[in-house]
Structures are given as C-alpha cells and as structure tokens.
Design an enzyme around this catalytic site. Structure first.
Site, PDB file in Angstrom:
ATOM      1  N   ASP A 174       2.086  -5.059   0.998  1.00 33.06           N
ATOM      2  CA  ASP A 174       1.960  -5.452  -0.407  1.00 33.06           C
ATOM      3  C   ASP A 174       2.604  -6.777  -0.838  1.00 33.06           C
ATOM      4  OD1 ASP A 174       1.176  -2.893   0.020  1.00 33.06           O
ATOM      5  OD2 ASP A 174       2.369  -2.002  -1.578  1.00 33.06           O
ATOM      6  N   GLU A 413       9.987   5.769   4.994  1.00 33.40           N
ATOM      7  CA  GLU A 413       8.861   4.846   4.936  1.00 33.40           C
ATOM      8  C   GLU A 413       9.168   3.599   5.776  1.00 33.40           C
ATOM      9  OE1 GLU A 413       8.163   3.577   0.949  1.00 33.40           O
ATOM     10  OE2 GLU A 413       6.205   2.709   1.403  1.00 33.40           O
TER      11      GLU A 413
HETATM   12  C1  9WN Z   1       0.040   0.439  -2.763  1.00 36.11           C
HETATM   13  C2  9WN Z   1       1.060   4.437   1.039  1.00 36.11           C
HETATM   14  C3  9WN Z   1       1.018   2.932   0.841  1.00 36.11           C
HETATM   15  C4  9WN Z   1       0.816   2.160   2.160  1.00 36.11           C
HETATM   16  C5  9WN Z   1       1.033   0.660   2.003  1.00 36.11           C
HETATM   17  C6  9WN Z   1       2.374   0.442   1.343  1.00 36.11           C
HETATM   18  C7  9WN Z   1       2.451   1.175   0.005  1.00 36.11           C
HETATM   19  C8  9WN Z   1       1.226   1.196  -2.167  1.00 36.11           C
HETATM   20  C9  9WN Z   1       2.422   1.087  -3.102  1.00 36.11           C
HETATM   21  O1  9WN Z   1       2.248   2.556   0.205  1.00 36.11           O
HETATM   22  O2  9WN Z   1       1.488   0.624  -0.878  1.00 36.11           O
HETATM   23  O3  9WN Z   1      -1.113   0.653  -1.990  1.00 36.11           O
HETATM   24  O4  9WN Z   1       2.348   1.690  -4.187  1.00 36.11           O
HETATM   25  O5  9WN Z   1       3.399   0.403  -2.794  1.00 36.11           O
HETATM   26  O6  9WN Z   1       2.647  -0.914   1.208  1.00 36.11           O
HETATM   27  O7  9WN Z   1       0.971   0.027   3.265  1.00 36.11           O
HETATM   28  O8  9WN Z   1      -0.476   2.382   2.642  1.00 36.11           O
HETATM   29  O9  9WN Z   1       1.978   4.789   2.012  1.00 36.11           O
END
Ligand code: 9WN
Length: 442
Positions: A174, A413
């Site tokens: 992100d 995470e």
């Molecule tokens: C936005 C779910 C996702 C991952 C991404 C990570 C994070 C989301 C967020 O979480 O993104 O899509 O709200 O931050 O960056 O890689 O798929 O785990």
C-alpha cells in the site's frame, strides 16, 4: 524473552488461527483488521490450507473466483456479510456503478497481484486426483486464464508487457516508498466525501504502524476518481491520477502465467491459450528485465503519468529474481546484493530475511507499514521462486530464518526486522498459512 514454539505446536497454533478466522463462508484475512476476503491473501491462504484440508483450500479459491467480475477482473476484496472495514462496499459502490461487478457478494473495484496460479499449482501438487481438485482445474483454470487476459487487455497501456496499477492497494504494498512520488501528484478534491477510518482503532500503535491520514485521503480520492468513470477499466487507466508500471506485479504475472500454462498443458486446456500464456510471460519477463537499473543493480517501477523511472530501492527491486530474464552476470550480482549487508545479510537483522526497505536506506522505518518491516509472505514468494529456479540452498536458508522469526506463534501481519517484534494485525491468515506450507514442505 520471546516464546519459541516447536514445529508441532506452531503447526497446531497456525491451524487454530485459521479456524478462528473462518466465518463459515470464507477464511478472512485477519480477525479484526481485515474481516473479509482479500484476493492475494486468499491465494496464500489456500496454499497453507491445502496441507490441512484440500477440499477447503479448493473452496477458498472457488469463493474468490465466484466473485470474478464479468469482464475477468478478480476484485481485491470480496466482502463478507459483516462490516468492520473501511472502505466497505457502500463506499466502493462497485455493483451500483458497473454492470460487470457481481451484485452478490459485494466487491471492491480494483485488483491485487496475480499470484493465484501459484496457489492452484500447490493445491494440485498436494491433492492431485481428488474430485475437488479436478473440478478446480476444469472450472477454475479458465477463470484464471480470463483474469490474466483482463490484465493484458486493460493493464498494459503501452503494450510493453509492464503491467500498470491504478492504486497503491493494487500492488499489495500500500504505502511503500515506491509510491511516494506518484502519490505526491494525487490531489484530493474538496468534494472528497468525509470518512472515518476503522483501522486506527484496531492496531495497537496505529500512528507508527499504519499509513497516515494524508495517505488515506489520497487512497480515498483515487476511489472517487474511479467512481466518476463507473470503474470502466480503460477509462480508469485514462483518467486515474495514479498510473504506475509495477515491476513486482509484472514479475508475478510473468511467473504465474508460466505456472498457469504448465497447469493448462497438464490438464488438457486449449493449446492456443497455453501458448498465449507463455507469450504473455515472455513479454512481461522482458519488461521486468528492461526495468533493471545496471547502476543500482535493482529493477524499477515506472511512473506512467510522467514517463520517469522510479529509483526508490525496496524489496520490489528484486522482482527479476522471481521470474528470471536477466543476463547471468546481472542476475548473480542481484542475488549477491540480496544476500549482502544492505539486505538479508545486514548485521543488525533479527533473522536473515530481506526487509521491505534496507536498514541502510535513509527512508528505512522499522515499524512503519511497507517501509522497513519484514513480511513473511513476501519471503515465501521469493523462497518459492528460488526453489523453482533451482536455488535450493537459498530457499532452504530463507525458510529456516522465517521459521525462526515466526516461532513466537503470533502470526503477525509483519515483523520488526531488527528485533523480531510482531507488528500490525495478529492472527493474520496468510502468515499462518505460509508457516504451514514451510512446515509441510521442509
Ligand atoms: C488494503 C489484507 C491486505 C493485504 C495488503 C495489505 C493490507 C489493505 C489495508 O491488507 O491492505 O487493501 O487496509 O491496509 O497491504 O497487502 O492484502 O491482508
């Protein structure tokens, strides 16, 4: 003192974590922060779940594939019935605005990295011959083919093989510093509808570990831009103020297209489609090689709005190691950089795993989202690709170091690269599943 679980306990605890994240309809990305299905998370989730219950792994991929848009796009989020995440389906408004989006389940309006063929490969290898796996090959393969075709048709604006993203979320990384330049040109309008972030209340040290409000304004503004063109794929590419050739996504696409071609060949899919996939793989591999900066030794993204290469040095710069395509000397040099003191060989690291940004980089932030910490799932991707490329010792070393990092059983995470402290969400499904895969394939 950091707890350290043995392999059996660690595997049991990973399985328990996944059970907890299973809401009956889907295994969500994480219990509190991400209570829905994310596209690339689900690929990794099904890889690990295959070792516990192949039929369930098949079902996870099928659930995601069932939410595929009629034009072929695999959406980045498939929403569960519950809320708990912003931006939710109302803010996206995908089904209301675009006839290709499914009415149910609700989805977001963008995509994520195309790693799904890699998951299909693992599921087939673990569960070959099972009815569910045969069904997935028969019905899921054509859907994955259509997904890859969508990317070629709509996300290769300069027909070079370099795939473009229209939102940092599409990269899966992100707020990586890779996107700081392109995001600086995104100016939220005064008509950005107000919003309340939910993520800040769900992470212990959100100010340090999550993107800033300024970044969120831009994320939300890009959604407004897409809403204005009703998520029409080509208009989005024409109008989005963020359009970047993503070298990591391109490398994953090249790799996954090759994998999908192999699976197609093995399961008797149409020869012309298999050949087409190999052609796409070749072209994207060449685009990744063309992004290689011989001076820095890493590959670069390209801002397609300005035409400039983006020299930011991050883990994504090692993309050519995933898909191949570099000349031997450049590839060996890149492998040496990855193992060297700027990256996995940095003397202060808790474990020898490449962090998202080098600790020697002035932009390194040990706890900040995509700006320094270690993501086990990214290490898994490199390990999987290394194995495929025959670099078995490198893959084994990476796996051993990752298992040391995650031995506390929190399945965070991401992790602090210098101390190994768990960060961000806990009980994150994809961390639990890559651990299961490492434990089962060791
Ligand atoms: C936005 C779910 C996702 C991952 C991404 C990570 C994070 C989301 C967020 O979480 O993104 O899509 O709200 O931050 O960056 O890689 O798929 O785990």
């Amino acid at each position: 003192m950091r707890p350290r679980l043995g392999s059996v306990q660690l595997a049991a605890s990973a399985a328990w974590t996944l059970g907890g994240n299973d809401n009956g309809a889907m295994i969500t990305a994480a219990p509190r922060l991400y209570p829905h299905m994310w596209s690339w998370d689900t690929a990794f989730i099904s890889i690990g779940v295959a070792h516990l219950d192949v039929d369930r792994a098949v079902r996870e991929l099928e659930t995601l594939l069932a939410a595929q848009w009629r034009n072929g796009m695999l959406p980045h989020i498939v929403f569960s019935e519950g809320g708990g995440y912003f931006p939710g389906p109302q803010r996206w408004g995908a089904a209301e605005l675009n006839p290709d989006a499914p009415d149910a389940p609700r989805t977001s309006g963008i995509c994520q990295p195309p790693v799904h063929a890699i998951a299909l490969r693992r599921i087939v290898d673990v569960g070959a011959g099972r009815d569910s796996v045969e069904r997935l090959l028969r019905e899921g393969w054509p859907r994955l083919y259509r997904w890859h075709e969508w990317l070629v048709r709509h996300r290769d604006p300069h027909a070079t093989g370099m795939l473009a993203i229209v939102h940092g979320w599409e990269s899966g990384m992100d707020n990586s510093p890779r996107w700081d330049g392109p995001y600086a040109a995104v100016t939220p309008g005064s008509d950005l509808p107000p919003y309340v972030r939910l993520d800040r209340g769900l992470v212990a040290h959100a100010a340090a570990e999550r993107p800033s409000d300024r970044e969120y304004d831009r994320y939300l503004w890009l959604i407004e831009e897409m809403r204005k063109v009703r998520y029409d794929a080509d208009q989005v590419v024409r109008t989005s103020s963020f359009l970047v050739g993503d070298v990591f996504v391109t490398a994953l696409f090249a790799l996954a297209s090759e994998v999908l071609a192999d699976l197609g060949e093995e399961s008797g899919q149409p020869t012309w489609q298999v050949r087409q996939l190999r052609g796409w793989a070749r072209r994207s591999r060449a685009a990744v090689a063309a992004a290689h900066d011989p001076v820095a030794g890493l590959a670069r993204d390209k801002d397609l709005r300005t035409g400039s290469w983006l020299p930011t040095r991050t883990i994504a710069g090692f993309a050519p190691l995933l898909c191949g395509g570099l000349e031997d000397a450049a590839e060996s040099a890149m492998r040496a950089v990855l193992a060297g003191p700027d990256w996995a060989g940095h003397p202060d690291l808790f474990a020898a795993i490449p962090p998202t940004v080098s600790p020697n980089d002035p932009g390194f932030r040990a706890r900040e989202y995509w700006r320094g910490p270690v993501w086990p799932v990214i290490a898994w991707l490199f390990g999987w690709a290394f194995e495929r490329r025959g670099w078995l010792d490198d893959a084994a070393a990476l796996r051993a170091e990752c298992l040391r990092l995650v031995a506390d059983g929190t399945f965070a995470e991401y992790y602090h690269p210098l101390t190994g402290e768990p960060l961000g969400s806990r009980q994150q499904s994809w961390t639990a599943t890559v651990v299961l895969d490492w434990l089962h394939t060791a």
